[in-house]
Design a protein around this motif. Sequence first.
Motif, PDB file in Angstrom:
ATOM      1  N   ARG B   7       0.835  -1.218   0.000  1.00 17.24           N
ATOM      2  CA  ARG B   7       0.000   0.000   0.000  1.00 17.24           C
ATOM      3  C   ARG B   7       0.858   1.252   0.000  1.00 17.24           C
ATOM      4  N   LEU B   8       0.197   2.350  -0.327  1.00 23.23           N
ATOM      5  CA  LEU B   8       0.754   3.675  -0.099  1.00 23.23           C
ATOM      6  C   LEU B   8       0.944   3.858   1.403  1.00 23.23           C
ATOM      7  N   GLY B   9       2.126   4.287   1.810  1.00 25.32           N
ATOM      8  CA  GLY B   9       2.388   4.426   3.239  1.00 25.32           C
ATOM      9  C   GLY B   9       2.442   5.859   3.733  1.00 25.32           C
ATOM     10  N   HIS B  10       3.265   6.684   3.057  1.00 27.25           N
ATOM     11  CA  HIS B  10       3.405   8.052   3.550  1.00 27.25           C
ATOM     12  C   HIS B  10       3.997   8.958   2.482  1.00 27.25           C
ATOM     13  N   VAL B  11       3.888  10.255   2.712  1.00 29.48           N
ATOM     14  CA  VAL B  11       4.572  11.236   1.873  1.00 29.48           C
ATOM     15  C   VAL B  11       5.499  12.052   2.776  1.00 29.48           C
ATOM     16  N   ALA B  12       6.706  12.263   2.271  1.00 33.41           N
ATOM     17  CA  ALA B  12       7.704  13.044   3.022  1.00 33.41           C
ATOM     18  C   ALA B  12       7.841  14.392   2.336  1.00 33.41           C
ATOM     19  N   LEU B  13       7.313  15.427   2.957  1.00 30.67           N
ATOM     20  CA  LEU B  13       7.262  16.749   2.352  1.00 30.67           C
ATOM     21  C   LEU B  13       8.360  17.646   2.902  1.00 30.67           C
ATOM     22  N   GLU B  14       8.802  18.589   2.067  1.00 36.66           N
ATOM     23  CA  GLU B  14       9.790  19.590   2.488  1.00 36.66           C
ATOM     24  C   GLU B  14       9.135  20.962   2.508  1.00 36.66           C
ATOM     25  N   THR B  15       9.571  21.775   3.440  1.00 31.67           N
ATOM     26  CA  THR B  15       8.980  23.107   3.593  1.00 31.67           C
ATOM     27  C   THR B  15      10.054  24.100   4.041  1.00 31.67           C
ATOM     28  N   PRO B  16      10.006  25.314   3.505  1.00 27.68           N
ATOM     29  CA  PRO B  16      10.958  26.337   3.975  1.00 27.68           C
ATOM     30  C   PRO B  16      10.538  26.905   5.334  1.00 27.68           C
ATOM     31  N   ASN B  17       9.351  26.573   5.802  1.00 22.43           N
ATOM     32  CA  ASN B  17       8.854  27.108   7.072  1.00 22.43           C
ATOM     33  C   ASN B  17       8.102  26.017   7.801  1.00 22.43           C
ATOM     34  N   ILE B  18       8.823  25.235   8.558  1.00 18.40           N
ATOM     35  CA  ILE B  18       8.219  24.036   9.159  1.00 18.40           C
ATOM     36  C   ILE B  18       7.131  24.385  10.164  1.00 18.40           C
ATOM     37  N   ASP B  19       7.277  25.531  10.828  1.00 20.49           N
ATOM     38  CA  ASP B  19       6.250  25.903  11.806  1.00 20.49           C
ATOM     39  C   ASP B  19       4.937  26.256  11.119  1.00 20.49           C
ATOM     40  N   GLU B  20       5.055  26.988  10.005  1.00 25.84           N
ATOM     41  CA  GLU B  20       3.839  27.364   9.279  1.00 25.84           C
ATOM     42  C   GLU B  20       3.181  26.129   8.655  1.00 25.84           C
ATOM     43  N   SER B  21       4.009  25.221   8.125  1.00 25.06           N
ATOM     44  CA  SER B  21       3.437  23.998   7.546  1.00 25.06           C
ATOM     45  C   SER B  21       2.820  23.106   8.621  1.00 25.06           C
ATOM     46  N   ALA B  22       3.469  23.027   9.772  1.00 24.85           N
ATOM     47  CA  ALA B  22       2.896  22.237  10.867  1.00 24.85           C
ATOM     48  C   ALA B  22       1.583  22.850  11.343  1.00 24.85           C
ATOM     49  N   ASP B  50       0.037   3.098  12.426  1.00 27.19           N
ATOM     50  CA  ASP B  50       1.445   3.211  12.030  1.00 27.19           C
ATOM     51  C   ASP B  50       2.015   4.579  12.425  1.00 27.19           C
ATOM     52  N   HIS B  51       3.317   4.611  12.550  1.00 24.46           N
ATOM     53  CA  HIS B  51       4.016   5.767  13.100  1.00 24.46           C
ATOM     54  C   HIS B  51       3.737   7.066  12.363  1.00 24.46           C
ATOM     55  N   HIS B  52       3.725   7.026  11.030  1.00 26.55           N
ATOM     56  CA  HIS B  52       3.443   8.261  10.297  1.00 26.55           C
ATOM     57  C   HIS B  52       2.944   7.973   8.888  1.00 26.55           C
ATOM     58  N   SER B  53       2.117   8.884   8.403  1.00 26.03           N
ATOM     59  CA  SER B  53       1.721   8.840   6.984  1.00 26.03           C
ATOM     60  C   SER B  53       2.133  10.138   6.293  1.00 26.03           C
ATOM     61  N   MET B  54       2.764  11.019   7.056  1.00 26.57           N
ATOM     62  CA  MET B  54       3.304  12.258   6.478  1.00 26.57           C
ATOM     63  C   MET B  54       4.476  12.718   7.336  1.00 26.57           C
ATOM     64  N   SER B  55       5.471  13.298   6.666  1.00 28.02           N
ATOM     65  CA  SER B  55       6.518  13.964   7.444  1.00 28.02           C
ATOM     66  C   SER B  55       6.788  15.324   6.831  1.00 28.02           C
ATOM     67  N   LEU B  56       7.202  16.249   7.667  1.00 29.15           N
ATOM     68  CA  LEU B  56       7.552  17.606   7.245  1.00 29.15           C
ATOM     69  C   LEU B  56       9.001  17.860   7.634  1.00 29.15           C
ATOM     70  N   THR B  57       9.814  18.201   6.646  1.00 28.46           N
ATOM     71  CA  THR B  57      11.229  18.477   6.918  1.00 28.46           C
ATOM     72  C   THR B  57      11.585  19.870   6.408  1.00 28.46           C
ATOM     73  N   GLU B  58      12.298  20.620   7.217  1.00 29.13           N
ATOM     74  CA  GLU B  58      12.684  21.959   6.786  1.00 29.13           C
ATOM     75  C   GLU B  58      13.707  21.853   5.654  1.00 29.13           C
ATOM     76  N   ALA B  59      13.540  22.711   4.657  1.00 24.63           N
ATOM     77  CA  ALA B  59      14.432  22.703   3.500  1.00 24.63           C
ATOM     78  C   ALA B  59      14.490  24.118   2.926  1.00 24.63           C
ATOM     79  N   ASP B  60      15.363  24.330   1.946  1.00 25.99           N
ATOM     80  CA  ASP B  60      15.465  25.668   1.368  1.00 25.99           C
ATOM     81  C   ASP B  60      14.170  26.107   0.702  1.00 25.99           C
ATOM     82  N   SER B  61      13.519  25.159   0.076  1.00 25.10           N
ATOM     83  CA  SER B  61      12.251  25.516  -0.553  1.00 25.10           C
ATOM     84  C   SER B  61      11.300  24.333  -0.445  1.00 25.10           C
TER      85      SER B  61
END
Lengths: 316, 316, 316, 316
Positions: B7-22, B50-61
């Motif tokens: 199955r589809l498990g999770h998406v790992a997303l990047e954001t320049p502003n982790i607080d705003e995305s959270a 399950d532990h996660h189906s999404m993650s947010l990681t800070e990145a340049d963009s």
Amino acid sequence: MSPELARLGHVALETPNIDESAAFFRDAVGLEEVTRSDGTIYLRAVDEFDHHSMSLTEADSEGVDHIGWQTKTETGLSEFASQLEDQGIDITWIDAGEEAGQGKAIRFSTPTGNEFEFYHEMEKPDPPEERRSKLKNRTYSPTKTNPIAPSRIDHVQIWDPDANKFVEWLKETLGFRVHEYYDRRDGSRWGTWMSASETKIEAAIIDDEEQEKSPALHHVAYKVETANDLFDAKDAMNEEGYTTDGIGQHSISRGKFLYARDSATNHRIEFNSGSYLVFDPNWEPIAWQEGYLEDEDPPGSRQWVGQIESKERVFY
Amino acid sequence: MSPELARLGHVALETPNIDESAAFFRDAVGLEEVTRSDGTIYLRAVDEFDHHSMSLTEADSEGVDHIGWQTKTETGLSEFASQLEDQGIDITWIDAGEEAGQGKAIRFSTPTGNEFEFYHEMEKPDPPEERRSKLKNRTYSPTKTNPIAPSRIDHVQIWDPDANKFVEWLKETLGFRVHEYYDRRDGSRWGTWMSASETKIEAAIIDDEEQEKSPALHHVAYKVETANDLFDAKDAMNEEGYTTDGIGQHSISRGKFLYARDSATNHRIEFNSGSYLVFDPNWEPIAWQEGYLEDEDPPGSRQWVGQIESKERVFY
Amino acid sequence: MSPELARLGHVALETPNIDESAAFFRDAVGLEEVTRSDGTIYLRAVDEFDHHSMSLTEADSEGVDHIGWQTKTETGLSEFASQLEDQGIDITWIDAGEEAGQGKAIRFSTPTGNEFEFYHEMEKPDPPEERRSKLKNRTYSPTKTNPIAPSRIDHVQIWDPDANKFVEWLKETLGFRVHEYYDRRDGSRWGTWMSASETKIEAAIIDDEEQEKSPALHHVAYKVETANDLFDAKDAMNEEGYTTDGIGQHSISRGKFLYARDSATNHRIEFNSGSYLVFDPNWEPIAWQEGYLEDEDPPGSRQWVGQIESKERVFY
Amino acid sequence: MSPELARLGHVALETPNIDESAAFFRDAVGLEEVTRSDGTIYLRAVDEFDHHSMSLTEADSEGVDHIGWQTKTETGLSEFASQLEDQGIDITWIDAGEEAGQGKAIRFSTPTGNEFEFYHEMEKPDPPEERRSKLKNRTYSPTKTNPIAPSRIDHVQIWDPDANKFVEWLKETLGFRVHEYYDRRDGSRWGTWMSASETKIEAAIIDDEEQEKSPALHHVAYKVETANDLFDAKDAMNEEGYTTDGIGQHSISRGKFLYARDSATNHRIEFNSGSYLVFDPNWEPIAWQEGYLEDEDPPGSRQWVGQIESKERVFY
């Protein structure tokens, strides 16, 4: 490599009064009559493409002729036949078309006496043109069917005086997975919720304490979308004069339910909404113990536990 | 025997502003923050074990680090790795725990440039005791979570300038099945709706006509129960000041939808209700042609066809 | 003591093709045909006891013959007649039975040219026995009617080039109360949401900027129970091939809506769910200003403000 | 001209444990605490502008201090006072502000011993800014309140050993209208469903066969939107450990219901969905007779008749 089942396919019911039973399942519940041949009426739900998920056959008394399961492959049929014969089980081969719309099939009694049919091929007949949906991914136009018509078959509940043996056999021989189970205070198992398709609960196997004779079908469940649909179904059953049980929600499976019964046979249909799906290959079966909710919770929460008060069931 | 995806498990997303995305995904949408480690926030829906189906990681963009798929077995990981390397694809092995809560994994780029991760093991952490449901078959008590919180991840939609090649590869190498597809008047394919789990649509692959660069994620979808839940979600997004698109219903998949977007990244989440499941091993893909509904139907029926107006997508 | 209105009663529509219009309102929308006499078809919703809430009369072109309002008392008719004549308004008395099922009535043009009818008595005919509900507090059995049939008439929306004058007159002469209003940036009033019954919004009066000629009916609204019912109605309209607008939710009135249109006339019906009731005699009208939501909110929130894109309206 | 009531306004409840009762009504049910003064907590529903629709006051034991009704006008207060005194009823005038947020009021015992309060003015305090809705036509943002919070007070059910006398007095002295009534086989009246506002049922008066002492409050009902909301409320009550009765639907009023009870007092709240409104000045009361549905219908239809099994009630 072992053969595999794909899913619950249909239930073949017997009735001493086929017109009265058809009036219930077709005219009141809203299943669609696909064809009638050799004294059998074949029905499907409005969202189903396959030829039938229920059949009604006239007989001396009410009964369950068989429960049909689809195999993942055509070769699975002979592979299963061979495995079952190795266990000493008698296999009857059914020619394609003997059951209308269906390919070649095998029938047999499980070790505890449940009548099963395995098949792989099933025709997908178009609805009559004036009732066909414009949407290609469904069968009937919802404006042309019964307002309360459920969408698809969901599961069966079987009461078996030798439930534990049956459950083990379903796991070992047929590859069913266990999603939930419920143990009594004395440690004995009351019920097991299993799946051939892995995704939804397809068979609830209940230990039939009061019945020494043989296993029986408690109900077959079909799916509706919302809780309001359950109220609408209850309303319709009341207008039409059929017996109902519910509305409520089980703790096990979290299914919201309404039960209604064919007046000719006591065959029970469940309108089911909610519940959950399992896509996780590492799913850990949910373990319930008698008293977990009841002891600490008020009586009003009984519907969360999902004891079904109405014990009528129909034997094979 | 080929390895299989579960199955589809999770998406790992990047954001320049982790607080705003959270603030969007956790506080507004109602995903649950399970843990935060090494600058990544791990989230799951309220019905997920399950532990996660999404993650947010800070990145340049903004970006998509990877899309995670669970294999049916642990050995499937090395089997897939070997197959992919045979195709000349570079595999990166990820140690257990490197992605929080997750076992050993492989990461790689698909031939058209989609970043994928395969894993089998995932921890199932309990929620904090005061927010845990008394029902053993769900995670959080719904009285303790966001009123609009969706229940589980459902699917991703990927836009790919080389969609046909990607679709063929998903079928041939990963065993995806096709549920529906849509062809333009010139015969070219616009979209393909596919599944790793077989049961629900898990990946919609859209031909990205306007984009030559690389594939991108259009949206990740999570499940809610009723159409009223879509209105409640829209209401909440309006109260919180987030952009939405919809409410409507697609003809393809019959999914009822609301889209909402993270203000920091334009990452789009779909609240999805309805749709259908496929348990049939003989399912025949639904074939749509441009003009089938639009030409003969009034403009108001566009939502039945499900063209998505909003074309923002986020690249890997 | 002033005479009082009880409620919005019915709309009398004209159509150049009564069969095509009946096919829409009766067969597709699910209003019930109560009787047909002198070239007029009288319809009511499935939860209504009164003889009709809509009538269709064949005419050279589409139009609105009148909007009917019920008075609280029979004597209210002559009291209103006398008041209106004092204002120089011509009153036409209609004999009991001239409009089928209805008692004595008066008809007149309001100062801005809206055609109104006041009546007090209305017959409450039983449905045909085979379609009657067992429940004494409703009319038709829901299992015997159209699956999407709305329950009762809710409100009308009128576009008037002299809206402010009309609103003042409705307040001063007829005792309407204002629940909400919306002002443009320049301070001019765009719309006023009013009630004769006090409880629900029964008339939305919109300033018809583009139309100098005369007032017109934009839509008549009927009630459904849930948001899923709106999706089901949209689905049915698509299957039947009728034009729709929506689904959405207005900020003003908080009504969830779907609009659908009679192909013969462009008469528009709204399926309405949600909204609120006013039981408070001290209700303070809700004051909206252009820009309050739009300026600070994302475009996706437009449906909250409830600007209706589709400007077709049908003149008296 | 007689004074008139506008609507049911609030119930003033007494509890021996105000913290436990507040935990139920505020934290579990989701009513909003507006203010606390002099040992009384004032609550309102999330869609209500008025200061309170419920109050909780600490007392030696559970009880009902009074049921509050709003008059249509301020002068109605003294007009009612004068009428009631003419009947020999003692009137107590309450200063503005003595009951928080409320204007001048009168309190009295009805001839059968129900404690009533009449008032006209009620403050409309804003919610705290961070919880206020952006929509001007509602009070709280739904994202900031309890997921199951009902929207507004709907009705009270009163059990009275002298119900017939009470009903006649409500009609003759207070101008209540009868919407439905239910007679036993012996011709005696079991229940009467009445309204001060005319539009919805606001008071159900039940003949309390088993109770010679004095009238009592069986429940106060608040409104939710859909049947799924009833399931969500039941779910929440189970999670929080409160006693429930239902889910079901009454034939009388057609209300879908869930009852839940404050553990400290047995005060019962109904979550109510569906039902119908009466805008018709010529409404003919619906007459039910014992046996009309039960005799000919299966037991499963009991919920249509709406006998409430749970007989706990709280005395004034």
